[in-house]
Design a protein around this motif. Structure first.
Motif, PDB file in Angstrom:
ATOM      1  N   THR A 152       0.705  -1.295  -0.052  1.00 12.22           N
ATOM      2  CA  THR A 152       0.087  -0.098  -0.075  1.00 12.22           C
ATOM      3  C   THR A 152       1.018   1.134  -0.061  1.00 12.22           C
ATOM      4  OG1 THR A 152      -1.555  -1.226   1.183  1.00 12.22           O
ATOM      5  CG2 THR A 152      -1.803   1.105   1.209  1.00 12.22           C
ATOM      6  N   TYR A 156       0.642   4.225  -2.777  1.00 17.33           N
ATOM      7  CA  TYR A 156       0.298   5.319  -2.278  1.00 17.33           C
ATOM      8  C   TYR A 156       1.326   6.432  -2.716  1.00 17.33           C
ATOM      9  CZ  TYR A 156      -0.395   9.268   0.939  1.00 17.33           C
ATOM     10  OH  TYR A 156      -0.743  10.748   1.742  1.00 17.33           O
ATOM     11  N   PHE A 188      -6.274   7.987  -3.375  1.00 13.83           N
ATOM     12  CA  PHE A 188      -5.483   8.706  -2.506  1.00 13.83           C
ATOM     13  C   PHE A 188      -5.931   8.530  -1.131  1.00 13.83           C
ATOM     14  CE2 PHE A 188      -4.188  12.821  -0.586  1.00 13.83           C
ATOM     15  CZ  PHE A 188      -2.823  12.591  -0.173  1.00 13.83           C
ATOM     16  N   THR A 191      -6.000   4.463  -0.106  1.00 10.03           N
ATOM     17  CA  THR A 191      -4.531   3.960   0.331  1.00 10.03           C
ATOM     18  C   THR A 191      -4.035   4.706   1.535  1.00 10.03           C
ATOM     19  OG1 THR A 191      -3.396   5.551  -1.098  1.00 10.03           O
ATOM     20  CG2 THR A 191      -3.913   3.050  -1.927  1.00 10.03           C
ATOM     21  N   GLY A 192      -4.346   6.153   1.433  1.00 13.55           N
ATOM     22  CA  GLY A 192      -3.722   6.845   2.669  1.00 13.55           C
ATOM     23  C   GLY A 192      -4.578   6.407   3.929  1.00 13.55           C
TER      24      GLY A 192
END
Length: 377
Positions: A152, A156, A188, A191-192
């Motif tokens: 991830t 990211y 965004f 994944t964030g």
């Protein structure tokens, strides 16, 4: 995990070095500039696919040589042997990793196979430096213990890079990018959020290991603290779905300012790990001794955390750490690592280890001089 044997070819000042390691302690002695740290650096390349000292493979290649090769034989806690080799060629900047004679397609697949913790003066930036150094510390520990986190994190970074390109275009060309950036905003936030959740979980779990390590090394009544500071206003939210919703709301809130600035203003890439002792900010108010103790405790806690999460004992690499600590704290550190597993420690202080006659019976003393080694015992 144990490193049984290490072979280094045209790496730094080691032309052709072969080292057999003790399964417990390995003391690598020599004067400055003789090649002690280079051995630790070679092990880090084998375990992490890169040097902890520099990102440049060309720099660590021996001058005048076309590349380098580092090979090692590892033995897991349950007795399984692995043969690993990493090779770099200058002419095409190619780096190849093979495991048991089979090429590994992606270098990231190696991370976590041979867990390792490195303690070096080079890591002083974790406590002295900017937020990015503390984020790297978290990312390093989680990447070795959680495969999904590493995957991830890499995703990211690519999303962030593309999103910043779009935001910069919006700034420079004064274009509307709402429709173009929407899919990137979705990715965004997705994944964030996962990175943020795992980091907060890490800090919550890690505190116990860290506080124990700090107390053992310092033998003081000082109270250290670690807190995760998020750029998102998530309040007490802990559920992944809830945080992702808040993440998307924050993207919308900051979007106008981001297009004016030309880069992403929020997200895990801008978060901070706050260190303190007795309630005072470590970076601003701590002494050099407190910084050193804090750093060593962080690394020893990382060792315990990785050992529990991986169900495998990490290899512990300590580069010139004793000179960074006073005698009492250095002694406490050696007592702690004596029962930790396999370690390799570089030092110029030959006489210091005579204080540990019982523990050091199984330790191997490796003398390094101008890129060559001999065994003192």
């Amino acid at each position: 995990m144990r490193l049984v044997q290490l072979a280094i070819e045209t790496f730094r000042n080691h032309f052709n070095t072969l080292i057999d390691f003790s399964e417990t302690g390995n003391i690598i002695l020599g004067n400055n500039g003789e090649g002690k740290t280079n051995i630790i650096e070679a092990i880090s390349c084998l375990c992490l696919t890169k040097s902890f000292f520099t990102p440049s493979d060309a720099i660590i290649t021996m001058f005048g040589q076309p590349g380098y090769t580092v090979s090692g034989i590892f033995k897991s806690d349950c007795g399984i042997e692995y043969k690993a080799t990493i090779s770099y060629t200058k002419v095409n900047s190619a780096k190849i990793y093979s495991l048991n004679r089979k090429k590994i397609d992606h270098l990231s697949n190696v991370i976590g196979l041979f867990p390792v913790v490195i303690v070096s003066p080079e890591h002083a930036h974790i406590t002295f430096g900017g937020p990015q150094e503390r984020r790297k510390f978290i990312d390093g520990a989680l990447s070795q213990t959680h495969r999904l986190y590493l995957e991830t994190l890499l995703e990211y970074r690519q999303i962030l890079k593309q999103r910043n390109v779009l935001l910069m275009n919006a700034r420079e060309k004064n274009e509307r990018i709402d429709a173009t950036i929407d899919p990137w905003n979705e990715a965004f936030a997705r994944t964030g959020t996962l990175l943020l959740v795992k980091r907060k979980e890490f800090v919550s779990e890690f505190r116990r290991y860290f506080e124990e390590a700090f107390a053992q090394i310092t033998e003081s009544a000082e109270k250290p603290s670690i807190e995760y500071q998020c750029t998102l206003d998530i309040g007490d939210a802990s559920a992944q779905e809830e945080i992702e919703v808040l993440f998307k709301q924050s993207i919308a809130k900051h979007f106008v300012n981001e297009t004016k600035m030309g880069f992403s203003l929020i997200g895990p890439h801008r978060d901070e790990l706050l260190f303190s002792i007795n309630g005072s900010n470590l970076r601003m108010y701590a002494s050099q001794g407190q910084h050193k103790s804090f750093l060593v405790a962080l690394k020893m806690a990382e060792f315990s955390y990785i050992r529990e999460k991986c169900k495998e004992t990490p290899i512990l690499l300590l580069d010139d750490v004793l000179s960074e600590l006073d005698t009492r704290r250095a002694t406490n550190l050696l007592k702690a690592i004596s029962s930790a597993g396999q370690f390799a420690l570089t030092s110029t202080e030959r006489d210091f280890f005579a204080k540990f006659p019982q523990s050091s019976k199984s330790w191997k003393i490796i003398e390094v001089k101008n890129g060559s080694i001999c065994y003192a015992n």
